[in-house]
Design a protein around this motif. Sequence first.
Motif, PDB file in Angstrom:
ATOM      1  N   PHE A 122       0.662  -1.318   0.054  1.00  0.00           N
ATOM      2  CA  PHE A 122       0.058  -0.363   0.338  1.00  0.00           C
ATOM      3  C   PHE A 122       0.656   0.837   0.198  1.00  0.00           C
ATOM      4  O   PHE A 122       0.844   2.324   0.804  1.00  0.00           O
ATOM      5  N   PRO A 123       1.857   1.221  -0.711  1.00  0.00           N
ATOM      6  CA  PRO A 123       2.790   2.420  -1.112  1.00  0.00           C
ATOM      7  C   PRO A 123       1.962   3.884  -1.093  1.00  0.00           C
ATOM      8  O   PRO A 123       2.581   4.956  -1.014  1.00  0.00           O
ATOM      9  N   ASP A 124       1.179   3.657  -1.911  1.00  0.00           N
ATOM     10  CA  ASP A 124       0.110   4.917  -1.885  1.00  0.00           C
ATOM     11  C   ASP A 124      -1.394   5.213  -1.569  1.00  0.00           C
ATOM     12  O   ASP A 124      -2.241   5.958  -1.460  1.00  0.00           O
ATOM     13  N   LYS A 125      -1.315   4.867  -0.106  1.00  0.00           N
ATOM     14  CA  LYS A 125      -2.595   4.647   0.337  1.00  0.00           C
ATOM     15  C   LYS A 125      -2.087   5.118   1.511  1.00  0.00           C
ATOM     16  O   LYS A 125      -1.277   4.416   2.655  1.00  0.00           O
ATOM     17  N   LYS A 126      -2.512   5.702   2.409  1.00  0.00           N
ATOM     18  CA  LYS A 126      -3.004   6.176   4.095  1.00  0.00           C
ATOM     19  C   LYS A 126      -3.624   5.527   4.948  1.00  0.00           C
ATOM     20  O   LYS A 126      -5.332   5.799   4.588  1.00  0.00           O
ATOM     21  N   PHE A 127      -3.949   5.326   6.020  1.00  0.00           N
ATOM     22  CA  PHE A 127      -4.970   4.628   6.642  1.00  0.00           C
ATOM     23  C   PHE A 127      -5.175   5.354   8.236  1.00  0.00           C
ATOM     24  O   PHE A 127      -4.869   6.424   8.472  1.00  0.00           O
ATOM     25  N   ASP A 128      -6.508   5.311   8.964  1.00  0.00           N
ATOM     26  CA  ASP A 128      -6.962   6.553   9.742  1.00  0.00           C
ATOM     27  C   ASP A 128      -6.900   5.660  10.842  1.00  0.00           C
ATOM     28  O   ASP A 128      -6.414   6.037  11.854  1.00  0.00           O
ATOM     29  N   LEU A 129      -5.999   4.145  10.807  1.00  0.00           N
ATOM     30  CA  LEU A 129      -6.121   3.378  11.829  1.00  0.00           C
ATOM     31  C   LEU A 129      -5.164   2.156  11.288  1.00  0.00           C
ATOM     32  O   LEU A 129      -5.926   1.881  10.659  1.00  0.00           O
ATOM     33  N   ILE A 130      -3.968   2.118  12.517  1.00  0.00           N
ATOM     34  CA  ILE A 130      -2.816   0.749  11.569  1.00  0.00           C
ATOM     35  C   ILE A 130      -2.951  -0.076  13.667  1.00  0.00           C
ATOM     36  O   ILE A 130      -2.685   0.968  14.301  1.00  0.00           O
ATOM     37  N   CYS A 131      -3.153  -0.949  12.390  1.00  0.00           N
ATOM     38  CA  CYS A 131      -3.687  -1.750  13.804  1.00  0.00           C
ATOM     39  C   CYS A 131      -1.714  -2.733  14.334  1.00  0.00           C
ATOM     40  O   CYS A 131      -1.719  -3.531  12.661  1.00  0.00           O
ATOM     41  N   MET A 132      -1.522  -3.414  15.090  1.00  0.00           N
ATOM     42  CA  MET A 132       0.340  -4.177  15.644  1.00  0.00           C
ATOM     43  C   MET A 132      -0.446  -4.974  17.039  1.00  0.00           C
ATOM     44  O   MET A 132      -0.415  -4.565  17.581  1.00  0.00           O
ATOM     45  N   PHE A 133      -0.976  -6.445  16.545  1.00  0.00           N
ATOM     46  CA  PHE A 133      -1.529  -6.466  17.712  1.00  0.00           C
ATOM     47  C   PHE A 133       0.306  -8.200  17.529  1.00  0.00           C
ATOM     48  O   PHE A 133      -0.151  -8.615  17.022  1.00  0.00           O
ATOM     49  N   ASP A 134       0.760  -7.601  18.696  1.00  0.00           N
ATOM     50  CA  ASP A 134       1.954  -8.622  19.267  1.00  0.00           C
ATOM     51  C   ASP A 134       3.017  -9.019  17.970  1.00  0.00           C
ATOM     52  O   ASP A 134       3.074  -9.869  18.028  1.00  0.00           O
ATOM     53  N   VAL A 135       3.375  -7.764  17.364  1.00  0.00           N
ATOM     54  CA  VAL A 135       4.047  -7.774  16.072  1.00  0.00           C
ATOM     55  C   VAL A 135       5.175  -7.809  16.525  1.00  0.00           C
ATOM     56  O   VAL A 135       6.811  -7.987  16.348  1.00  0.00           O
ATOM     57  N   LEU A 136       5.349  -6.436  17.041  1.00  0.00           N
ATOM     58  CA  LEU A 136       7.366  -5.649  17.160  1.00  0.00           C
ATOM     59  C   LEU A 136       7.603  -6.357  17.733  1.00  0.00           C
ATOM     60  O   LEU A 136       9.162  -6.768  17.435  1.00  0.00           O
ATOM     61  N   GLU A 137       7.398  -7.117  18.546  1.00  0.00           N
ATOM     62  CA  GLU A 137       8.899  -8.046  19.276  1.00  0.00           C
ATOM     63  C   GLU A 137       9.380  -8.691  18.638  1.00  0.00           C
ATOM     64  O   GLU A 137      10.548  -9.752  18.907  1.00  0.00           O
ATOM     65  N   HIS A 138       8.747  -9.278  17.033  1.00  0.00           N
ATOM     66  CA  HIS A 138       9.098 -10.932  16.061  1.00  0.00           C
ATOM     67  C   HIS A 138      10.629  -9.539  15.211  1.00  0.00           C
ATOM     68  O   HIS A 138      10.543 -10.364  14.469  1.00  0.00           O
ATOM     69  N   ILE A 139      10.393  -8.244  15.302  1.00  0.00           N
ATOM     70  CA  ILE A 139      11.120  -7.900  14.167  1.00  0.00           C
ATOM     71  C   ILE A 139      11.683  -6.911  15.440  1.00  0.00           C
ATOM     72  O   ILE A 139      12.216  -6.634  16.583  1.00  0.00           O
TER      73      ILE A 139
END
Length: 241
Positions: free
Chosen positions: A93-110
């Motif tokens: 989605f390089p050309d799209k922006k969102f009102d809400l972005i959810c990341m549920f237990d994702v950041l710890e994997h990165i």
Amino acid sequence: MEVEKYQEMARIQDQHWWFRGRRYLFACVLRNLQLDRDISILEIGCGTGANLSFLQHFGAVSAVEMDEFSRNYAREKSGIDVQYGKLPDSLPFPDKKFDLICMFDVLEHIEHDSQALMAVKSRLKADGLILLTVPATKWLFGRHDEMFHHFRRYSRRELKERILQSGLKLSAISYFNTFLFPAALFARMLDFISFSGNSTGMNVPRKSINDALYRIFISEQPMLKKSLLPFGLSLLAVASQ
């Protein structure tokens, strides 16, 4: 994460108290944010789609997942075209922006979590929000985390620092999954002394126990709303541009 773990999550996500309780609490958080109707939502790392159905009550949902089995399962279950993506370098989605972005237990994997948050920020509208959760209480890091390929658990201060370092503003932060902390600590002790290849708690308990754990978990909602929980197994944060 191995495909067997995703298959296990798909098997239990509709009934297990932890998945059910999270969906209830996350929905309460979103209602408390008083979002506009029919917003654009992106869930990054949607896994096998456990959260996509409730998110659709709040707006039009897009989703990203790196694992092929999980993408296909989530597509079939939700009807959403889940796209391949991987943070921090391969976010669609390089050309799209969102009102809400959810990341549920994702950041710890990165591994590079600050870079990941900066990439997520690039997909957020100027007045948009990010809702994210991570595992908390760093000294609990153990077999469960290793099995799910976590790089870390977070302290409240560490998560706050990562959010601010990425150029985001922190609107709210709170621990949760607090009332069941003693039971979780006991489970982690069992993991430490056990020689099995699995982690305690990955099966659905019998119905009476499963329902009781669910009720205890969701009873945290009034305190979570006011960020009054002083410790817990997880952290929840709301960030903005």
